[in-house]
Design an enzyme around this catalytic site. Sequence first.
Site, mmCIF file in Angstrom:
data_model
loop_
_atom_site.group_PDB
_atom_site.id
_atom_site.type_symbol
_atom_site.label_atom_id
_atom_site.label_comp_id
_atom_site.label_asym_id
_atom_site.label_seq_id
_atom_site.Cartn_x
_atom_site.Cartn_y
_atom_site.Cartn_z
ATOM 1 N N ASP A 97 0.805 -1.213 0.016
ATOM 2 C CA ASP A 97 -0.080 0.049 -0.038
ATOM 3 C C ASP A 97 0.917 1.434 -0.247
ATOM 4 O OD1 ASP A 97 -1.703 -2.101 0.554
ATOM 5 O OD2 ASP A 97 -3.130 -0.905 1.666
ATOM 6 N N LYS A 160 -6.616 3.495 -3.729
ATOM 7 C CA LYS A 160 -7.015 3.626 -2.260
ATOM 8 C C LYS A 160 -7.432 5.120 -1.778
ATOM 9 C CE LYS A 160 -5.134 2.249 2.472
ATOM 10 N NZ LYS A 160 -4.289 1.541 3.002
ATOM 11 N N LYS A 191 -9.889 0.607 -2.778
ATOM 12 C CA LYS A 191 -9.951 0.183 -1.521
ATOM 13 C C LYS A 191 -10.359 1.695 -0.684
ATOM 14 C CE LYS A 191 -6.771 -0.892 2.294
ATOM 15 N NZ LYS A 191 -5.502 -1.306 2.868
#
Length: 243
Positions: A97, A160, A191
């Site tokens: 991430d 994300k 996400k």
Amino acid sequence: MNPAGRLLAALDHTRLGAEDTAATIVEWCKDAATGPRPAAVCVYPAHAAIARGALDAAGAPEVAVAAVVNFPDGGDDLARALSETHFALDAGAAEIDLVFPWHAHLAGDRTIGARMLAQCREACRSGILKVILETGELRDTRVIQELSTVALDAGADFIKTSTGTTATGATPQAARAILECLRARGRGGFKASGGFRSIVEAGRYLELADGILGEGWARPATFRIGASSLLGELRVLLATATG
């Protein structure tokens, strides 16, 4: 599958406390392995090996380890981002991430983001790369869609919303901008993370994904929820619904 089951299966069970110890991470992973399991446990690179070992020892090899990189500041140090990525992957992380260098982009550097993502994408090999845009700081949905496109072009698997460390995290407006970009491009996952702590709030992002990309689209391979406090509640709700 009911919404609680879908959210639980898509959950990135997140532990990013500054004071976390090895024992804390082990207990967190044991919890993830008990009962219906999340998609991943999300930790700092320094805890990736501990998390991987704890999950395997608890009989949960299918739960991925995700590691945050260039986190939480989203700086423009390419060497740092790449070093953290390699370290996490070597330690057992299967998902990265990565915080997009949004400060530099807003300051006018239109190349640093693509370069950082391309290098980390190459390092990830077959692993999953999620790119955190810090949408609460970008604010303008046009900028959010612009950076979503940059990330997808550089090989991101997921876009994300947030690190969860700024005043504004995920918002439905930002989520819609990202999901519409994914629909237009015909690929990529989403996400939602940051700024919500209830199942009802998490469910809104699932509903948005269903509405924009169709009810069969949102599954763990394309849809994640990043949260640190929902696993137990989702298990209770799922048990109630199926009992």
